[in-house]
Write an enzyme that holds these catalytic residues in place. Structure first.
Site, short mmCIF file in Angstrom:
data_model
loop_
_atom_site.label_atom_id
_atom_site.label_comp_id
_atom_site.label_asym_id
_atom_site.label_seq_id
_atom_site.Cartn_x
_atom_site.Cartn_y
_atom_site.Cartn_z
N ASP A 332 0.85 -1.19 0.00
CA ASP A 332 0.00 0.00 0.00
C ASP A 332 0.88 1.24 0.00
OD1 ASP A 332 -2.71 1.29 0.49
OD2 ASP A 332 -1.61 2.01 2.24
N GLU A 361 1.43 0.25 -4.99
CA GLU A 361 1.00 1.54 -5.53
C GLU A 361 2.24 2.42 -5.68
OE1 GLU A 361 -3.33 2.59 -3.90
OE2 GLU A 361 -1.90 2.24 -2.28
#
Length: 653
Positions: A332, A361
């Site tokens: 994340d 990400e």
């Protein structure tokens, strides 16, 4: 002589010097004869105590013992390792550390009581399912061979009438779940955060509660609300392993969503209570004050560049692989971490298994305290071999910008001029896997003016995921007066672009069921009525589910769609001249040793049929008008192919 004796005594009294790498975050070590506790904590701490409790919450401590400094880490860490051994059999008890900042189970608890407030002393062998020793990781030859299915435990099972354990880890062991996943053809499950997080009260599971789980508390323990008994520390561990075991038996890899970039808060976090301010970055505000940096958008960001935070991330990932046998990790806000840390994670995991999947990400949610060139941003993926990032270029080109739900992309069929050109080149960029390709004009690609991937396996191709409108909702919000038939056509077209791209394809759970979240963009704490999958849609829209199954099988059956090598992509993939609103390309000369000599894929977002020039030949049609049939006998002859409105055409010779 007297001076030498005194100097020797002083040397014996001082803590031994060690290296941070000597400390492996084994904060509790149990045997029937004794339990040993150790903790990395501040040099300046006057006293650190361990408290042992009978229960996971409430009550007074049964025993309180003081820890002793055993050795110092490198001087720039300003931290010591503290240690104590408590005699006797403490199995089934609970513990906390206290460095003077509030009680905590430590930063690396491996078992906890309800709500994660206290660490638990357990027998690890009691957490092994039957035949756990025989569990095997699925064979992953290349990330391009995977089709990743992102799910939230509660979303996936809470609305299924056949679920015996709705909303629990065990739901993914049940026949209905395994049957759906295997028939769909996905071979990797991306689990939204499954570690112990803070927003669900595990003592009140009778009340409606929902959260995605991006609020970490104990990073190395499964979440109690997904177990059948959050009060029993063994249950959550055992049931998580049973889930992994069931998925592995079905040939499905397990990818864990990890959120090392921030904590639930600062004041109450285990990091802060153990070693104040060590694990977080600070920056200077306009007034010259030191404040916590907020690159995560959650009020804090962790300092991955610090030796012990970096080691924590590495050891945590290794622990989930070794103890729970997960097959990969999705980071994340990976762009909050520094490049060196991500490369260290890759290197250490590769020693265990080079096929472990790592992607994340490639951005942050705000400005970080470190300069961009040091961060694991998408633009820096070339510096991180074996690590992939999501392609928001492909996503937003297809359906419209993340920043505005009302604007449509290429799927809307209304772009023109520079906007259409930008979307078209961005889709082509996604199809080749974010690598350099002579037919992709990088000056027109959205968000990126250069190829950021060395290999196509460093790009995750997708059109929707959990933290945005799902695909159907986005099209309803951005395409005026869209009908159900048009919605279905565009849904299938979008996923065809994703599944035939050269990156690693990724889909949100329920898209195969024409999922809706009732238009909610950020449903992280919305109720089940918004987030649950509507399994009745399998019967309402059978053509959608059948198309997804056939599309995924098409990818599995044909290596041309998953070459996994930049040189091979540039050699075998060529784009064809096409009308506005159409993207067409050919995979030529038995690409990837495919059985089909030449494969042509034509994607048409226009509301009218389009003709595309193709190399002269006789072709077999395998995808047309929302249906896929690899055994088709339908033929096309000549130099032109006609593709129906808002659909894909796939042919081969």
């Amino acid at each position: 002589m007297k001076a030498l004796i005194i100097a020797g005594l002083l040397t014996m009294m001082l803590p031994k010097t060690g290296k941070a790498d000597d400390f492996r975050f084994k904060e509790m070590d149990y045997t029937p004869e004794q339990t040993t506790f150790q903790l990395f904590a501040p040099v300046k701490a006057k006293t650190i105590k361990v408290r042992i409790y009978k229960d996971g919450q409430g009550g007074r401590p049964m025993k309180t013992v003081a820890m002793k400094r055993t050795y110092s880490t490198d001087p720039d860490e300003n931290g010591d390792v503290w240690k104590v051994t408590v005699k006797g059999d403490h199995l089934g008890r609970f513990y906390t550390f206290d460095t003077g900042n509030g009680e905590t189970p430590g930063v690396f608890a491996k078992a906890v009581g309800v709500n994660g407030q206290r660490g638990a002393i357990i027998n690890d062998m009691k957490t092994w399912p039957d035949d756990w020793c025989c569990d095997q990781h699925p064979i992953i030859k290349s990330p391009a061979d995977l089709v990743v299915y992102e799910l939230h435990h509660r979303d996936f099972s809470i609305g299924n009438p056949d679920a015996k354990y709705p909303g629990k880890f065990l739901a993914l062991t049940e026949p209905w779940a395994i049957d759906h996943l295997t028939k769909l053809g996905v071979n990797a499950i991306h689990l939204l955060p499954s570690y112990d997080f803070g927003s669900i009260d595990e003592t009140r599971l009778d009340l409606p509660q929902y959260n995605w789980g991006y609020d970490p508390v104990n990073y190395n323990v499964p979440e109690g609300s997904y177990s059948t008994d959050p009060f029993n520390p063994v249950t959550r561990i055992l049931e998580f392993k049973q889930m992994v075991q069931a998925l592995h038996k079905a040939g499905i890899a397990v990818i864990l969503d990890v959120v090392y970039n921030h904590t639930y808060d600062i004041e109450h976090s285990n990091f802060q209570r153990t070693f104040p301010d060590y694990y977080y970055r600070k920056t200077t505000d306009k007034a010259g004050n030191k404040v916590y940096s907020n690159g995560s958008g959650c009020g804090n960001e962790t300092a991955s560049e610090r030796r012990m935070m970096r080691q924590f991330i590495v050891e945590s990932a290794k622990y989930w692989y070794n103890e729970y046998r997960v097959d990969g990790f999705r980071f994340d806000l990976m762009g909050v971490h520094d490049i060196e840390t991500m490369n260290a994670v890759r290197a250490e995991l590769s020693k265990l298994d080079p096929s472990i999947i790592i992607y994340g990400e490639g951005w942050s949610a705000g400005t970080c305290a470190l300069p961009t060139e040091k961060l694991a941003m998408k633009a820096n993926i070339a510096q991180m071999p074996g690590i992939a990032a999501f392609s928001d270029e492909l996503r937003d080109a297809l359906r419209g910008p993340f920043s505005d739900d009302t604007k449509s992309g290429w799927l809307g069929g209304r772009l023109a001029g520079d906007k259409l050109s930008e979307a078209t080149e961005s889709i082509k960029f996604g199809i080749v896997g974010a690598i350099s390709h002579p037919q992709v004009d990088l000056s027109k690609v959205n968000y990126s003016d250069k190829a950021w991937a060395n290999e196509p396996t460093q790009m995750v191709s997708y059109v929707s995921c959990h933290d945005d409108m799902c695909l159907t909702d986005r099209m309803r919000a951005s395409i005026d007066s869209i009908t159900d038939d048009e919605l279905i056509r565009l849904d299938l077209l979008a996923q065809t672009a994703v599944m035939t791209s050269q990156g690693m394809p990724f889909m949100l759970s329920g898209e195969e069921l024409l999922r809706t979240k009732l238009g909610v963009h950020n449903s992280y704490c919305s109720p089940d009525s918004v987030n649950r999958l509507d399994w009745g849609n399998a019967k309402r829209y059978p053509q959608v589910l059948n198309y997804y199954r056939s599309l995924i099988q098409l990818r599995h059956n044909h290596p041309a769609f998953r070459l996994g090598d930049a040189h091979l992509v540039r050699k075998h993939l060529e784009f064809l001249e096409a009308p506005a609103g159409v993207v067409a390309y050919r995979l030529k000369d038995y690409a990837g040793r495919d059985d089909w000599r030449n494969i042509i894929v034509i994607l048409n977002s226009n509301r009218t049929a389009q003709q595309v020039p193709i190399p002269k030949g006789m072709y077999t049609v395998v995808c047309q008008d929302g249906e896929i049939n690899e055994q088709s006998t339908t033929k096309i002859f000549g130099r032109k192919a006609t593709v129906s409105p808002q659909s894909a055409l796939i042919i081969h010779d």
